[in-house]
Design a protein around this motif. Sequence first.
Motif: not given
Length: 408
Positions: A243, A246, A249, A329
């Motif tokens: 997580r 993510r 990034q 997500g």
Amino acid sequence: MTKLQERGWLDSAAVQRAFDVLEQDGDVARAVGGTVRNSLLGEVVDDVDIACTALPDVVLARAKAAGVKAVPTGVDHGTVTLVIDHRPIEVTCLREDVETHGRHATVKFGRDWTKDAERRDFTMNAVYVDRHGDLFDPLGGVEDCLNRHLRFIGDARARIREDYLRILRFFRFFATYGRGDINPEGYAACLELKDGLAHLSKERITKEVLRTLTAPRTLDALELMEQGGILKLILGEDADCLRLKRLLQLEDLPEAAADPVLRLGGLAGPQVCEHLRLSNGQKKQIEVAAAVAEALRSSGQSTQDLKALLVAHGTAGVIDGLLTAWMYGFVQSEAQLREMLDFAQGWEIPTFPLTGKLMIAAGIPAGPGMGKAMRLAQQIWADADYQCPADQLMAELKTLLGDKGKKT
């Protein structure tokens, strides 16, 4: 290297004054620890720590004679803080361990610089510099510093058993200063002795975790902790580096993404509050971000949904929630995330026009029904896209309340 190059702090009047106070009657003083490490690495030097052969009571007496403020911050452990030109300078007598038992050690004061170095944690923290910039490096710390190689002093297991917090410090220092691969001997020792973390207070663990979360190589360090079973041990079973990866990034990270509390909540979920000692404000921040993220997942991500969340939780709470939703997500495209972040940052949250006093003045009685009436008014306001003025809102509210009264 025998001379310190980055020495602006060392040449300052306050620090040189401290050396004047300390270096009398044959006593020697040298700056040490993070002060020297950061200078060698070209990092900012915030605090100055000095080691000295003089005993604490001698330091206090010399400071008094020189008209320098001295605070006995840890005199039993050999530490006195000098305050010069409003700058605190921590002075500690040379020490060597007699017996170690967890966080605390039985020490004796001495005059042996190498033995003082050997009781420290990492070689990069055991480099000394005198007032002229001459380095004293008994354990090879200068080379480790310049190579950004983090290494325990002596036997890593022995250093860790002296204070299990050094496991977390090992990963924080690697995340902050490390280059290349982590030291294998140190890493193996941390994994072998990780159960010792149970002896640490939540406060100490929390401090190290939050500092690690803002370090340049935070993800590298946390992934190593995860692989070794340390992350779930201190943060709970929900901890998952994917997580945080993510989040990191994202290109052009939003400013809020650097917040360690936001990162912590995304990394380990709201249950992390049970494992660490967080302030009420930090707990609320994590809980609000999680609630907003869940609402985005379950209720929708339209402009109207965002407006409702902004009215309920404020701009900061919704931005944290959007970034948390991204980590989990719940938001599928970066373009959609950017669009929602832009809206959250740009929309001016309106103020609800009614108050309890206004409602009572308009004839709505105080009591159990007031809360229901207020919620109904807020729903009317939301349905009108938060544009309904107070008089119109009151009229519609009274009409609805009247209609409901007739039906009952």
